[in-house]
Design a protein around this motif. Structure first.
Motif, mmCIF file in Angstrom:
data_model
loop_
_atom_site.group_PDB
_atom_site.id
_atom_site.type_symbol
_atom_site.label_atom_id
_atom_site.label_comp_id
_atom_site.label_asym_id
_atom_site.label_seq_id
_atom_site.Cartn_x
_atom_site.Cartn_y
_atom_site.Cartn_z
ATOM 1 N N GLU A 101 46.141 41.562 45.218
ATOM 2 C CA GLU A 101 47.297 41.430 44.119
ATOM 3 C C GLU A 101 47.479 42.889 43.293
ATOM 4 O O GLU A 101 48.720 43.134 43.099
ATOM 5 N N ALA A 102 46.298 43.369 42.863
ATOM 6 C CA ALA A 102 46.299 44.321 42.059
ATOM 7 C C ALA A 102 46.763 45.658 43.021
ATOM 8 O O ALA A 102 47.582 46.522 42.478
ATOM 9 N N LYS A 103 46.220 45.577 44.169
ATOM 10 C CA LYS A 103 46.937 46.556 45.101
ATOM 11 C C LYS A 103 48.483 46.620 45.178
ATOM 12 O O LYS A 103 49.191 47.576 45.338
ATOM 13 N N ARG A 104 48.885 45.535 45.435
ATOM 14 C CA ARG A 104 50.543 45.218 45.305
ATOM 15 C C ARG A 104 51.129 45.726 44.000
ATOM 16 O O ARG A 104 52.175 46.526 44.179
ATOM 17 N N LEU A 105 50.436 45.407 42.906
ATOM 18 C CA LEU A 105 51.060 45.744 41.712
ATOM 19 C C LEU A 105 51.255 47.378 41.759
ATOM 20 O O LEU A 105 52.074 48.123 41.341
ATOM 21 N N ARG A 106 50.151 48.095 42.046
ATOM 22 C CA ARG A 106 49.972 49.586 42.156
ATOM 23 C C ARG A 106 51.038 50.092 43.072
ATOM 24 O O ARG A 106 51.728 51.281 42.920
ATOM 25 N N GLN A 107 51.410 49.388 44.197
ATOM 26 C CA GLN A 107 52.367 49.967 45.113
ATOM 27 C C GLN A 107 53.946 49.987 44.559
ATOM 28 O O GLN A 107 54.778 50.485 44.723
ATOM 29 N N LEU A 108 54.187 49.081 43.396
ATOM 30 C CA LEU A 108 55.093 49.057 42.680
ATOM 31 C C LEU A 108 55.030 49.949 41.636
ATOM 32 O O LEU A 108 56.137 49.936 40.616
ATOM 33 N N GLY A 109 54.103 50.647 41.275
ATOM 34 C CA GLY A 109 53.792 51.547 40.116
ATOM 35 C C GLY A 109 53.275 50.972 38.934
ATOM 36 O O GLY A 109 53.587 51.508 37.759
ATOM 37 N N ILE A 110 52.955 49.737 39.132
ATOM 38 C CA ILE A 110 52.358 49.097 38.056
ATOM 39 C C ILE A 110 50.631 49.332 38.076
ATOM 40 O O ILE A 110 50.035 48.840 38.943
ATOM 41 N N THR A 111 50.118 50.006 36.901
ATOM 42 C CA THR A 111 48.816 50.355 37.223
ATOM 43 C C THR A 111 47.727 49.619 36.387
ATOM 44 O O THR A 111 46.729 49.917 35.939
ATOM 45 N N ILE A 112 48.418 48.521 35.349
ATOM 46 C CA ILE A 112 47.440 47.715 34.634
ATOM 47 C C ILE A 112 46.222 46.983 35.229
ATOM 48 O O ILE A 112 46.492 46.799 36.490
ATOM 49 N N PRO A 113 45.100 47.102 34.774
ATOM 50 C CA PRO A 113 44.063 46.268 35.232
ATOM 51 C C PRO A 113 44.200 44.828 35.508
ATOM 52 O O PRO A 113 44.874 44.182 34.538
ATOM 53 N N VAL A 114 43.442 44.459 36.373
ATOM 54 C CA VAL A 114 43.307 42.921 36.758
ATOM 55 C C VAL A 114 41.785 42.332 36.277
ATOM 56 O O VAL A 114 41.070 42.874 36.637
ATOM 57 N N SER A 115 41.998 41.372 35.386
ATOM 58 C CA SER A 115 40.539 40.705 34.713
ATOM 59 C C SER A 115 40.370 39.719 35.933
ATOM 60 O O SER A 115 41.053 38.808 36.172
ATOM 61 N N ILE A 116 39.024 39.495 36.224
ATOM 62 C CA ILE A 116 38.433 38.535 37.076
ATOM 63 C C ILE A 116 37.410 37.671 36.276
ATOM 64 O O ILE A 116 36.692 38.436 35.471
ATOM 65 N N ASN A 117 37.205 36.430 36.318
ATOM 66 C CA ASN A 117 36.337 35.548 35.648
ATOM 67 C C ASN A 117 35.170 35.587 36.486
ATOM 68 O O ASN A 117 35.246 35.065 37.711
ATOM 69 N N ILE A 118 33.757 35.815 35.910
ATOM 70 C CA ILE A 118 32.576 35.785 36.771
ATOM 71 C C ILE A 118 31.667 34.754 36.019
ATOM 72 O O ILE A 118 31.382 35.080 34.780
ATOM 73 N N SER A 119 30.914 34.025 36.601
ATOM 74 C CA SER A 119 29.948 33.122 36.065
ATOM 75 C C SER A 119 28.603 33.556 36.175
ATOM 76 O O SER A 119 28.410 34.503 36.985
ATOM 77 N N ALA A 120 27.860 32.967 35.554
ATOM 78 C CA ALA A 120 26.308 33.596 35.471
ATOM 79 C C ALA A 120 25.738 33.594 36.846
ATOM 80 O O ALA A 120 24.996 34.396 37.149
ATOM 81 N N ASN A 121 25.882 32.399 37.632
ATOM 82 C CA ASN A 121 25.344 32.480 38.851
ATOM 83 C C ASN A 121 25.718 33.283 39.810
ATOM 84 O O ASN A 121 24.977 33.960 40.681
ATOM 85 N N ASN A 122 27.078 33.895 39.670
ATOM 86 C CA ASN A 122 27.286 34.931 40.364
ATOM 87 C C ASN A 122 26.799 36.267 40.261
ATOM 88 O O ASN A 122 26.134 36.941 41.098
ATOM 89 N N PHE A 123 26.459 36.522 38.967
ATOM 90 C CA PHE A 123 25.751 37.445 38.541
ATOM 91 C C PHE A 123 24.263 37.789 38.893
ATOM 92 O O PHE A 123 23.816 38.870 39.337
ATOM 93 N N ALA A 124 23.658 36.593 39.071
ATOM 94 C CA ALA A 124 22.290 36.498 39.382
ATOM 95 C C ALA A 124 22.183 36.630 40.991
ATOM 96 O O ALA A 124 20.960 36.645 41.258
ATOM 97 N N GLU A 125 23.159 36.417 41.725
ATOM 98 C CA GLU A 125 23.162 36.752 43.236
ATOM 99 C C GLU A 125 22.753 38.049 43.515
ATOM 100 O O GLU A 125 23.005 38.995 43.083
ATOM 101 N N ARG A 126 21.926 38.006 44.674
ATOM 102 C CA ARG A 126 21.459 39.367 45.099
ATOM 103 C C ARG A 126 22.573 40.168 45.466
ATOM 104 O O ARG A 126 23.323 39.713 46.230
ATOM 105 N N ASN A 127 22.538 41.430 45.029
ATOM 106 C CA ASN A 127 23.312 42.435 45.185
ATOM 107 C C ASN A 127 24.850 42.222 44.913
ATOM 108 O O ASN A 127 25.909 42.505 45.646
#
Ligand code: C2E
Ligand code: MG
Ligand code: MG
Ligand code: MG
Length: 283
Positions: A101-127
């Protein structure tokens, strides 16, 4: 034991059993929805600069249309998923979709960042940092196009792996936000241990601004302190003009909330941003 007591105990364990079964079923249905790639989708909520009144970013929020229960809220399934390995697949889904979706925004010339929510368990995942970075770059984007919102900051700090992952992502160039700031405890001191660019003050603090002068003192002091520590400050859950006025007076940087806009489908968001760019939006 009295009969009454036994009856109560058995009713209690039966209901606990029912809850366990319900959770089990929900998690199974969630796995099924992920598998079939149906029913799960993202909505986006604007983040608005108080200085310019412009949309300077959007947050991706997960939605689930359950086959029989209808719309199930994230608060009713994400905490459950977080306690299982399902959260990995769920987050991968969110990253891939957000990047597309961020890519789609960019194709329309909209360059604002897209924020994603990430849980503690995700960060603890290897790599995990490498995995996220690959998904972003494979999608044709750069780290500055995506912002990471850290959920469960307290739990991240309790895990060496999770904390190292947040640091690695920031080194790679991803902006880091600490979500739900002001909930839980000891979060003033934890700022010294986790690197971040932006702090999101939790709705529970913001919603009392209008009615309670102590809350106003707390939020004003918090914003001042966070600014002295060089963070950008965002207020969550701004629902009316009066609350916005207080935040403006306290020089809060960014607001998010129903007053400006609820989360919406990307199509609608694009229309909103284009209207803003064309200056057809009322301020
Ligand atoms: P969050 O990240 O703090 O997101 C803010 C929540 O507040 C969202 O609820 C949003 O719809 C709601 N909100 C925004 N403005 C207002 C307002 O003015 N008033 C009120 N009353 N509410 C407002 P939502 O979408 O139900 O999400 C709830 C939580 O679920 C999120 O809190 C986040 O912790 C989690 N979540 C949502 N999407 C994801 C996801 O993709 N991955 C993960 N891991 N967690 C997610
Ligand atoms: Mg968030
Ligand atoms: Mg939040
Ligand atoms: Mg929240």
């Amino acid at each position: 034991d009295s009969i009454d007591e036994r009856v109560t105990i058995s009713a209690y364990s039966e209901s606990k059993d029912a809850i366990r079964k319900f959770k089990f079923n929900i998690l199974n249905d969630l796995a099924e929805s992920l598998n079939q790639q149906s029913g799960l989708y993202l909505v986006f909520q604007p983040k608005v600069s108080l200085a310019t009144r412009k949309i300077i970013g959007v947050e991706a929020l997960l939605r689930w249309q359950h086959p029989t229960l209808g719309e199930v809220q994230p608060d009713d399934f994400i905490p459950m998923a977080e306690s299982t390995s399902l959260i990995k697949l769920l987050t991968e889904f969110v990253i891939v979709r957000s990047v597309a979706e961020a890519k789609r925004l960019r194709q329309l010339g909209i360059t604002i960042p897209v924020s994603i929510n990430i849980s503690a368990n995700n960060f603890a995942e290897r790599n995990f940092a490498e995995k996220l970075d690959h998904l972003v770059r494979d999608g044709g984007l750069l780290p500055q196009d995506i912002e990471i919102e850290c959920l469960e900051t307290q739990r991240i700090l309790e895990s060496t792996e999770a904390l190292a992952c947040v640091k690695a992502l920031r080194r790679k160039g991803y902006a880091i936000a600490l979500d739900d700031f002001g909930t839980g405890y000891s979060n003033l001191n934890y700022l010294r241990n986790i690197p971040a660019d932006l702090i999101k003050i939790d709705r529970s603090l913001i919603e009392n601004l209008k009615s309670d002068s102590d809350s106003r003192i707390i939020v004003e002091s918090l914003i001042n302190m966070l600014h002295m520590l060089n963070y950008t400050v965002l207020a969550e859950g701004v629902e009316d003009r009066e609350t916005l006025n207080y935040l403006e007076q306290y020089q809060c940087d960014i607001i998010q909330g129903y007053f400006y806009s609820p989360p919406m489908m990307l199509e609608k968001l694009i229309t909103l941003i284009e209207a803003e760019q064309n200056g057809t939006l009322a301020s």
